[in-house]
Scaffold this active site. Structure first.
Site, PDB file in Angstrom:
ATOM      1  N   VAL A  62      33.132  -3.650 -19.219  1.00 56.62           N
ATOM      2  CA  VAL A  62      32.365  -2.434 -18.907  1.00 56.62           C
ATOM      3  C   VAL A  62      31.559  -1.912 -20.099  1.00 56.62           C
ATOM      4  CG1 VAL A  62      33.819  -1.605 -17.005  1.00 56.62           C
ATOM      5  CG2 VAL A  62      34.352  -0.909 -19.354  1.00 56.62           C
ATOM      6  N   ASN A  88      37.398   3.434 -14.194  1.00 56.29           N
ATOM      7  CA  ASN A  88      38.827   3.444 -14.499  1.00 56.29           C
ATOM      8  C   ASN A  88      39.208   2.540 -15.670  1.00 56.29           C
ATOM      9  OD1 ASN A  88      41.877   3.491 -13.632  1.00 56.29           O
ATOM     10  ND2 ASN A  88      41.289   1.322 -13.586  1.00 56.29           N
ATOM     11  N   SER A 139      42.346  11.757 -19.200  1.00 60.92           N
ATOM     12  CA  SER A 139      43.785  11.722 -19.485  1.00 60.92           C
ATOM     13  C   SER A 139      44.200  13.083 -20.021  1.00 60.92           C
ATOM     14  CB  SER A 139      44.050  10.653 -20.558  1.00 60.92           C
ATOM     15  OG  SER A 139      45.303  10.846 -21.164  1.00 60.92           O
ATOM     16  N   TYR A 151      41.976   7.584 -28.784  1.00 61.59           N
ATOM     17  CA  TYR A 151      42.131   7.631 -27.323  1.00 61.59           C
ATOM     18  C   TYR A 151      41.799   9.046 -26.818  1.00 61.59           C
ATOM     19  CZ  TYR A 151      44.376   6.893 -22.749  1.00 61.59           C
ATOM     20  OH  TYR A 151      44.636   6.790 -21.406  1.00 61.59           O
ATOM     21  N   ALA A 152      42.332  10.057 -27.505  1.00 59.08           N
ATOM     22  CA  ALA A 152      42.080  11.445 -27.090  1.00 59.08           C
ATOM     23  C   ALA A 152      40.591  11.779 -27.193  1.00 59.08           C
ATOM     24  CB  ALA A 152      42.898  12.408 -27.952  1.00 59.08           C
ATOM     25  N   LYS A 155      38.795  10.066 -24.261  1.00 65.16           N
ATOM     26  CA  LYS A 155      39.108  10.686 -22.966  1.00 65.16           C
ATOM     27  C   LYS A 155      38.539  12.102 -22.879  1.00 65.16           C
ATOM     28  CE  LYS A 155      41.205   7.451 -20.743  1.00 65.16           C
ATOM     29  NZ  LYS A 155      40.389   6.719 -19.753  1.00 65.16           N
TER      30      LYS A 155
HETATM   31  N1  LIG Z   1      48.909   4.770 -17.573  1.00 69.04           N
HETATM   32  C1  LIG Z   1      48.778   6.014 -18.013  1.00 69.04           C
HETATM   33  O1  LIG Z   1      49.760   6.671 -18.406  1.00 69.04           O
HETATM   34  C2  LIG Z   1      47.431   6.679 -18.050  1.00 69.04           C
HETATM   35  C3  LIG Z   1      47.387   8.058 -18.279  1.00 69.04           C
HETATM   36  C4  LIG Z   1      46.163   8.693 -18.320  1.00 69.04           C
HETATM   37  C5  LIG Z   1      45.001   7.965 -18.139  1.00 69.04           C
HETATM   38  N2  LIG Z   1      45.077   6.621 -17.939  1.00 69.04           N
HETATM   39  C6  LIG Z   1      43.814   5.915 -17.776  1.00 69.04           C
HETATM   40  O2  LIG Z   1      43.799   5.287 -16.510  1.00 69.04           O
HETATM   41  C7  LIG Z   1      43.017   4.093 -16.567  1.00 69.04           C
HETATM   42  C8  LIG Z   1      43.825   2.913 -16.041  1.00 69.04           C
HETATM   43  O3  LIG Z   1      44.957   2.750 -16.879  1.00 69.04           O
HETATM   44  P1  LIG Z   1      46.226   1.864 -16.470  1.00 69.04           P
HETATM   45  O4  LIG Z   1      47.419   2.586 -16.964  1.00 69.04           O
HETATM   46  O5  LIG Z   1      46.139   1.458 -15.053  1.00 69.04           O
HETATM   47  O6  LIG Z   1      46.001   0.619 -17.443  1.00 69.04           O
HETATM   48  P2  LIG Z   1      46.195  -0.961 -17.221  1.00 69.04           P
HETATM   49  O7  LIG Z   1      46.237  -1.514 -18.596  1.00 69.04           O
HETATM   50  O8  LIG Z   1      47.308  -1.227 -16.294  1.00 69.04           O
HETATM   51  O9  LIG Z   1      44.823  -1.378 -16.508  1.00 69.04           O
HETATM   52  C9  LIG Z   1      43.601  -1.288 -17.171  1.00 69.04           C
HETATM   53  C10 LIG Z   1      42.713  -2.384 -16.634  1.00 69.04           C
HETATM   54  O10 LIG Z   1      41.437  -2.237 -17.266  1.00 69.04           O
HETATM   55  C11 LIG Z   1      40.964  -3.527 -17.604  1.00 69.04           C
HETATM   56  N3  LIG Z   1      40.039  -3.411 -18.727  1.00 69.04           N
HETATM   57  C12 LIG Z   1      40.329  -3.081 -20.016  1.00 69.04           C
HETATM   58  N4  LIG Z   1      39.214  -3.103 -20.761  1.00 69.04           N
HETATM   59  C13 LIG Z   1      38.203  -3.443 -19.927  1.00 69.04           C
HETATM   60  C14 LIG Z   1      36.822  -3.617 -20.106  1.00 69.04           C
HETATM   61  N5  LIG Z   1      36.251  -3.450 -21.317  1.00 69.04           N
HETATM   62  N6  LIG Z   1      36.061  -3.970 -19.047  1.00 69.04           N
HETATM   63  C15 LIG Z   1      36.618  -4.154 -17.815  1.00 69.04           C
HETATM   64  N7  LIG Z   1      37.944  -3.997 -17.598  1.00 69.04           N
HETATM   65  C16 LIG Z   1      38.719  -3.644 -18.632  1.00 69.04           C
HETATM   66  C17 LIG Z   1      42.202  -4.321 -17.977  1.00 69.04           C
HETATM   67  O11 LIG Z   1      41.968  -5.724 -17.887  1.00 69.04           O
HETATM   68  C18 LIG Z   1      43.208  -3.798 -16.967  1.00 69.04           C
HETATM   69  O12 LIG Z   1      43.228  -4.583 -15.786  1.00 69.04           O
HETATM   70  C19 LIG Z   1      42.588   3.947 -18.029  1.00 69.04           C
HETATM   71  O13 LIG Z   1      41.295   4.483 -18.197  1.00 69.04           O
HETATM   72  C20 LIG Z   1      43.602   4.784 -18.762  1.00 69.04           C
HETATM   73  O14 LIG Z   1      43.120   5.230 -20.013  1.00 69.04           O
HETATM   74  C21 LIG Z   1      46.263   5.961 -17.877  1.00 69.04           C
END
Ligand SMILES: NC(=O)c1ccc[n+]([C@@H]2O[C@H](COP(=O)([O-])OP(=O)(O)OC[C@H]3O[C@@H](n4cnc5c(N)ncnc54)[C@H](O)[C@@H]3O)[C@@H](O)[C@H]2O)c1
Length: 244
Positions: A62, A88, A139, A151-152, A155
């Site tokens: 992305v 996402n 987040s 990260y903060a 986000k």
């Molecule tokens: N898990 C949590 O606690 C949490 C909390 C708040 C926010 N988030 C946010 O939610 C979103 C999803 O997180 P998750 O926990 O499902 O993570 P995850 O690691 O399970 O999934 C993230 C996916 O994004 C893909 N990805 C990473 N970099 C990429 C790129 N440059 N281009 C295309 N795809 C890419 C990865 O291959 C992976 O499949 C993220 O933006 C994360 O920051 C997660």
């Protein structure tokens, strides 16, 4: 009839975690889902398991503008238009603090999260029209400073991007909102140290971390016409950890 009947939806980072749960929820609501992920094999696996027909798996980073132009031109060729975009895709930060983090890893975090959100939103817009909806994953790190500084920062930037874009896109009838989850059980968080997780859970009124499907439900609300008067906002499914 599902809440996203025949809507063409694209979810980035949908090969895992929250994106994968959202792909499933959208397909269960009769959407046509484009499962985008850096890891194309996972995207194909997710797309293959979805209910209904017409879904597509696409690879690409992305944060790479050229690759995303290619992704969205494939979407244009195959579907002509796009109804919903979920930005996402994301990466987690290591435990480094402000004094030890490198500029390179700080910038990579911005590139993937806010850079990727900008690139995909801009590329999606020519395909979207009145009634369209964009949902950006922020987040509690961006809302309240939980989590490492890079990260903060990334986000937090997504919240500003969402607010400003909402002003611009409102006139086109396109809504854009953020979801700012608390800690959610996904591959991203499975390596989190218990010494970090336990106090978080203790401070959370609902006494647990979230499940990907619970975040997908919030994303579905913002993607669907159920939220037709909501734009420029954030919703934080976080078990009550943060209440602002
Ligand atoms: N898990 C949590 O606690 C949490 C909390 C708040 C926010 N988030 C946010 O939610 C979103 C999803 O997180 P998750 O926990 O499902 O993570 P995850 O690691 O399970 O999934 C993230 C996916 O994004 C893909 N990805 C990473 N970099 C990429 C790129 N440059 N281009 C295309 N795809 C890419 C990865 O291959 C992976 O499949 C993220 O933006 C994360 O920051 C997660």
């Amino acid at each position: 009839m599902g809440k996203l009947e025949k809507k063409v939806t694209l979810i980035t980072g949908a090969g895992s975690g929250i994106g994968k749960a959202t792909a499933k929820k959208f397909a269960d609501e009769d959407a046509i889902v484009i499962v985008q992920d850096f890891d194309k094999e996972s995207a194909e696996e997710v797309a293959g398991d979805l209910k209904g027909q017409g879904h597509l798996a696409i690879g690409g980073d992305v944060s790479n503008e050229e690759e995303m132009k290619h992704v969205f031109s494939e979407v244009a060729d195959k579907y002509s238009s796009l109804d919903v975009l979920v930005n996402n895709a994301g990466i987690s930060g290591g435990p480094e603090g402000l004094s030890s983090i490198t500029y390179e890893s700080f910038m990579r975090m911005l590139e993937v999260h806010i850079g990727g959100t900008f690139i995909c939103t801009q590329a999606a817009l020519p395909l979207m029209s009145e009634g369209g909806s964009i949902v950006n994953l922020s987040s509690i790190a961006g809302l309240a400073g939980w989590g490492p500084v890079h990260y903060a920062s990334a986000k937090g930037a997504i919240l500003g991007f969402t607010r400003s874009s909402a002003r611009e896109l409102g006139g086109l009838g396109i809504r854009i909102n953020s979801v700012a989850p608390g800690v959610v059980e996904t591959p991203m968080t499975e390596e989190l140290d218990d010494s970090l997780l336990s106090p978080l859970v203790m401070m959370t009124p609902l006494g647990r971390i979230g499940q990907a499907d619970e975040i997908a439900s919030t994303i579905l609300y913002l993607a669907s016409d159920d939220s037709s008067f909501v734009t420029g906002q954030w919703i934080s499914p976080n078990g009550g950890l943060i209440t602002i």
